[in-house]
Scaffold this motif. Sequence first.
Motif, PDB file in Angstrom:
ATOM      1  N   ALA A 117      82.832  29.754 -24.944  1.00 26.27           N
ATOM      2  CA  ALA A 117      82.439  28.410 -25.372  1.00 26.27           C
ATOM      3  C   ALA A 117      82.471  27.418 -24.216  1.00 26.27           C
ATOM      4  O   ALA A 117      81.882  26.338 -24.300  1.00 26.27           O
ATOM      5  CB  ALA A 117      83.358  27.928 -26.492  1.00 26.27           C
ATOM      6  N   GLY A 118      83.183  27.768 -23.136  1.00 20.86           N
ATOM      7  CA  GLY A 118      83.224  26.896 -21.959  1.00 20.86           C
ATOM      8  C   GLY A 118      84.484  26.086 -21.799  1.00 20.86           C
ATOM      9  O   GLY A 118      84.529  25.154 -20.995  1.00 20.86           O
ATOM     10  N   LEU A 119      85.550  26.423 -22.533  1.00 24.12           N
ATOM     11  CA  LEU A 119      86.802  25.664 -22.419  1.00 24.12           C
ATOM     12  C   LEU A 119      87.585  26.134 -21.200  1.00 24.12           C
ATOM     13  O   LEU A 119      88.329  27.119 -21.257  1.00 24.12           O
ATOM     14  CB  LEU A 119      87.650  25.807 -23.684  1.00 24.12           C
ATOM     15  N   ILE A 120      87.409  25.421 -20.094  1.00 21.64           N
ATOM     16  CA  ILE A 120      88.123  25.721 -18.849  1.00 21.64           C
ATOM     17  C   ILE A 120      89.258  24.708 -18.718  1.00 21.64           C
ATOM     18  O   ILE A 120      89.024  23.501 -18.680  1.00 21.64           O
ATOM     19  CB  ILE A 120      87.183  25.638 -17.640  1.00 21.64           C
ATOM     20  N   LEU A 121      90.496  25.214 -18.654  1.00 23.44           N
ATOM     21  CA  LEU A 121      91.672  24.353 -18.711  1.00 23.44           C
ATOM     22  C   LEU A 121      92.494  24.443 -17.437  1.00 23.44           C
ATOM     23  O   LEU A 121      92.374  25.387 -16.654  1.00 23.44           O
ATOM     24  CB  LEU A 121      92.549  24.745 -19.913  1.00 23.44           C
ATOM     25  N   SER A 122      93.341  23.444 -17.252  1.00 21.26           N
ATOM     26  CA  SER A 122      94.280  23.449 -16.132  1.00 21.26           C
ATOM     27  C   SER A 122      95.358  24.503 -16.391  1.00 21.26           C
ATOM     28  O   SER A 122      95.647  24.853 -17.533  1.00 21.26           O
ATOM     29  CB  SER A 122      94.921  22.068 -15.984  1.00 21.26           C
ATOM     30  N   ASP A 123      95.955  24.986 -15.321  1.00 21.04           N
ATOM     31  CA  ASP A 123      96.967  26.041 -15.432  1.00 21.04           C
ATOM     32  C   ASP A 123      98.330  25.427 -15.743  1.00 21.04           C
ATOM     33  O   ASP A 123      99.240  25.401 -14.920  1.00 21.04           O
ATOM     34  CB  ASP A 123      97.015  26.848 -14.130  1.00 21.04           C
ATOM     35  N   GLN A 124      98.450  24.932 -16.984  1.00 20.53           N
ATOM     36  CA  GLN A 124      99.704  24.322 -17.460  1.00 20.53           C
ATOM     37  C   GLN A 124     100.023  24.910 -18.831  1.00 20.53           C
ATOM     38  O   GLN A 124      99.719  24.308 -19.856  1.00 20.53           O
ATOM     39  CB  GLN A 124      99.556  22.800 -17.565  1.00 20.53           C
ATOM     40  N   PRO A 125     100.600  26.103 -18.868  1.00 20.44           N
ATOM     41  CA  PRO A 125     100.864  26.764 -20.147  1.00 20.44           C
ATOM     42  C   PRO A 125     101.647  25.868 -21.105  1.00 20.44           C
ATOM     43  O   PRO A 125     102.650  25.263 -20.734  1.00 20.44           O
ATOM     44  CB  PRO A 125     101.695  27.987 -19.740  1.00 20.44           C
ATOM     45  N   ALA A 137      76.340  33.270 -38.967  1.00 21.46           N
ATOM     46  CA  ALA A 137      77.563  32.795 -38.319  1.00 21.46           C
ATOM     47  C   ALA A 137      78.025  33.806 -37.289  1.00 21.46           C
ATOM     48  O   ALA A 137      77.815  35.013 -37.442  1.00 21.46           O
ATOM     49  CB  ALA A 137      78.656  32.566 -39.351  1.00 21.46           C
ATOM     50  N   ARG A 138      78.666  33.313 -36.250  1.00 24.56           N
ATOM     51  CA  ARG A 138      79.226  34.200 -35.236  1.00 24.56           C
ATOM     52  C   ARG A 138      80.493  33.602 -34.660  1.00 24.56           C
ATOM     53  O   ARG A 138      80.637  32.384 -34.544  1.00 24.56           O
ATOM     54  CB  ARG A 138      78.221  34.486 -34.120  1.00 24.56           C
ATOM     55  N   TYR A 139      81.431  34.488 -34.303  1.00 25.05           N
ATOM     56  CA  TYR A 139      82.669  34.098 -33.626  1.00 25.05           C
ATOM     57  C   TYR A 139      82.369  33.876 -32.154  1.00 25.05           C
ATOM     58  O   TYR A 139      81.592  34.613 -31.539  1.00 25.05           O
ATOM     59  CB  TYR A 139      83.708  35.203 -33.807  1.00 25.05           C
ATOM     60  N   LEU A 140      82.996  32.848 -31.574  1.00 22.71           N
ATOM     61  CA  LEU A 140      82.822  32.576 -30.149  1.00 22.71           C
ATOM     62  C   LEU A 140      84.185  32.327 -29.520  1.00 22.71           C
ATOM     63  O   LEU A 140      84.908  31.402 -29.913  1.00 22.71           O
ATOM     64  CB  LEU A 140      81.906  31.367 -29.934  1.00 22.71           C
ATOM     65  N   ASN A 141      84.552  33.160 -28.557  1.00 29.33           N
ATOM     66  CA  ASN A 141      85.811  32.992 -27.850  1.00 29.33           C
ATOM     67  C   ASN A 141      85.776  31.707 -27.018  1.00 29.33           C
ATOM     68  O   ASN A 141      84.720  31.338 -26.494  1.00 29.33           O
ATOM     69  CB  ASN A 141      86.029  34.201 -26.937  1.00 29.33           C
ATOM     70  N   PRO A 142      86.903  30.993 -26.872  1.00 30.41           N
ATOM     71  CA  PRO A 142      86.913  29.754 -26.086  1.00 30.41           C
ATOM     72  C   PRO A 142      86.392  29.911 -24.655  1.00 30.41           C
ATOM     73  O   PRO A 142      85.811  28.978 -24.101  1.00 30.41           O
ATOM     74  CB  PRO A 142      88.389  29.347 -26.096  1.00 30.41           C
ATOM     75  N   LYS A 143      86.606  31.102 -24.050  1.00 32.20           N
ATOM     76  CA  LYS A 143      86.085  31.325 -22.702  1.00 32.20           C
ATOM     77  C   LYS A 143      84.559  31.250 -22.716  1.00 32.20           C
ATOM     78  O   LYS A 143      83.940  30.610 -21.855  1.00 32.20           O
ATOM     79  CB  LYS A 143      86.535  32.683 -22.179  1.00 32.20           C
ATOM     80  N   GLY A 156      92.506  28.009 -24.373  1.00 34.27           N
ATOM     81  CA  GLY A 156      91.337  28.179 -23.530  1.00 34.27           C
ATOM     82  C   GLY A 156      91.730  29.031 -22.343  1.00 34.27           C
ATOM     83  O   GLY A 156      92.747  29.749 -22.396  1.00 34.27           O
ATOM     84  N   TYR A 157      90.983  28.931 -21.260  1.00 35.63           N
ATOM     85  CA  TYR A 157      91.238  29.782 -20.100  1.00 35.63           C
ATOM     86  C   TYR A 157      91.148  28.956 -18.814  1.00 35.63           C
ATOM     87  O   TYR A 157      90.380  28.002 -18.729  1.00 35.63           O
ATOM     88  CB  TYR A 157      90.223  30.930 -20.041  1.00 35.63           C
ATOM     89  N   THR A 158      91.940  29.358 -17.840  1.00 29.19           N
ATOM     90  CA  THR A 158      91.848  28.729 -16.533  1.00 29.19           C
ATOM     91  C   THR A 158      90.601  29.238 -15.816  1.00 29.19           C
ATOM     92  O   THR A 158      89.953  30.190 -16.263  1.00 29.19           O
ATOM     93  CB  THR A 158      93.082  29.040 -15.670  1.00 29.19           C
ATOM     94  N   SER A 159      90.280  28.640 -14.684  1.00 31.88           N
ATOM     95  CA  SER A 159      89.111  29.072 -13.919  1.00 31.88           C
ATOM     96  C   SER A 159      89.266  30.495 -13.386  1.00 31.88           C
ATOM     97  O   SER A 159      88.282  31.158 -13.055  1.00 31.88           O
ATOM     98  CB  SER A 159      88.864  28.110 -12.751  1.00 31.88           C
ATOM     99  N   THR A 211      91.076  20.884 -29.319  1.00 32.55           N
ATOM    100  CA  THR A 211      89.878  21.716 -29.168  1.00 32.55           C
ATOM    101  C   THR A 211      88.701  21.100 -29.918  1.00 32.55           C
ATOM    102  O   THR A 211      87.593  20.984 -29.373  1.00 32.55           O
ATOM    103  CB  THR A 211      90.132  23.138 -29.692  1.00 32.55           C
ATOM    104  N   GLY A 212      88.927  20.702 -31.161  1.00 33.32           N
ATOM    105  CA  GLY A 212      87.856  20.116 -31.961  1.00 33.32           C
ATOM    106  C   GLY A 212      87.275  18.878 -31.319  1.00 33.32           C
ATOM    107  O   GLY A 212      86.046  18.690 -31.270  1.00 33.32           O
ATOM    108  N   SER A 213      88.145  18.024 -30.804  1.00 32.08           N
ATOM    109  CA  SER A 213      87.711  16.786 -30.164  1.00 32.08           C
ATOM    110  C   SER A 213      86.934  17.070 -28.882  1.00 32.08           C
ATOM    111  O   SER A 213      85.919  16.426 -28.593  1.00 32.08           O
ATOM    112  CB  SER A 213      88.931  15.907 -29.866  1.00 32.08           C
TER     113      SER A 213
END
Length: 450
Positions: A145-153, A137-143, A183-186, A201-203
């Motif tokens: 993992a590829g979670l690129i989100l809009s800049d809407q905190p 098993a390994r931990y993976l940060n959302p960045k 997640g993280y913005t671009s 996130t799961g979905s």
Amino acid sequence: MKVAKFGGSSVADAEQLEKVARIIQSDKERRIIVVSAPGKRFANDVKVTDLLINLGESYKENRQYERELSLVVERFRSIVTDLNLSDQVIDKIETEIKNIFASSEAIYSKLEALKAVGEDTLAQILSEYLTSLGMNARYLNPKDAGLILSDQPGGAQILEESFDKIYRLREYDGILVIPGFFGYTSTGKLVTFSRGGSDITGSIIAAGVKANLYENFTDVDSVYCVNPTIVNNPKEIATLTYKEMRELSYAGFSVFHAEALIPAVRAEIPVCIKNTNNPNCPGTMIVAKKEIQTGENPVVGIASDEGFMSLYISKYLMNREIGFGRRLLHILEDEGISYEHTPSGIDDMSVIMRANQMDERKERNVIKRIKAELKPDQVHVARGLALIMIVGEGMQRQIGTAYIATKALKDANVNIEMINQGSSEVSLMFGIKEEAVNAAVKSLYQAFFE
């Protein structure tokens, strides 16, 4: 491949994490795990996310925050100690939080990063615990993992470019543990989804890797056909369609975050609601389509929710006045008010909305503008409204559903303030007074399920 998401109650303490580990071990197809921050361990407990929000408020208001910080650290320390893991992650929590406060970021960015500490830390702990049990098993940060989100905190949305990157997660060997909720913005800025966003996130991950199944582990065996606090031991729902789940979740079913199913729906990934405390229970499947047998009860669930109000406008020959409805809704838009339903007749129109959107000041402004701009014969507001939703894909093809429902309300001596059926293929909605909700739901349940 299965993606499994574990909610706050499923990761509340070490005992729950031991259950999570056994669930992961029991099925080698569970290769991607998404986790929430630890939730309540008992009724009067405080969720870790709320502890972090309290910590952020103390920092924002320049108050001493050592006590709030110690509550967060000790909550995780108890988990690490009970799982016989190292204290390394505990030291990282304090360092990370202090680095957030010392950064040059704007205050709202600091608070966003602070809220994400719960999920991020729990994911690291679970990954370490699974490794200690001999799992790859390994931990993976959302960045990563590829979670690129809009800049809407606080209300970020997934960007389409993310899905190609997320699909590459299929190439990893072993088990990936990913924190939910953020997640993280671009440009690399951390942003969060709205509260409860670990479901989102799961979905997203399930859709991105094209999983065979998205499992959402919570603390109930399945979705019930009615609120169990109103009806004792209600029937469980074996299968729901996406449409049915959406209608039910709108009207008070709290199994899913409102936006959570969207990525899975678009990718047609089946979803299964399961119980961490009873994982052998089959749970409730949520699918794109299901076969409805002739003679089968077309109603799958009855949902109810309170806190609504109606704005009633009457004007003779309203139906001939072009743009009347648009101008009315524009007035609400100017006041920042969204509406839920707009049942209407030829000379009158009602707008149903959440009552907490319209305080006394807004109510005065809205009515004043309606009188001045639309010149109605009547305009008034009625509060204390509840909505009851009867949901089922097969209702349109079943004769007598509305009759059964209205008779059940009559038998319960409940007056119908509003009815709306034609606008949805899968639901029948009634507006009633809030004080009559329990009696109405019980009578409807008896009519359709007993």
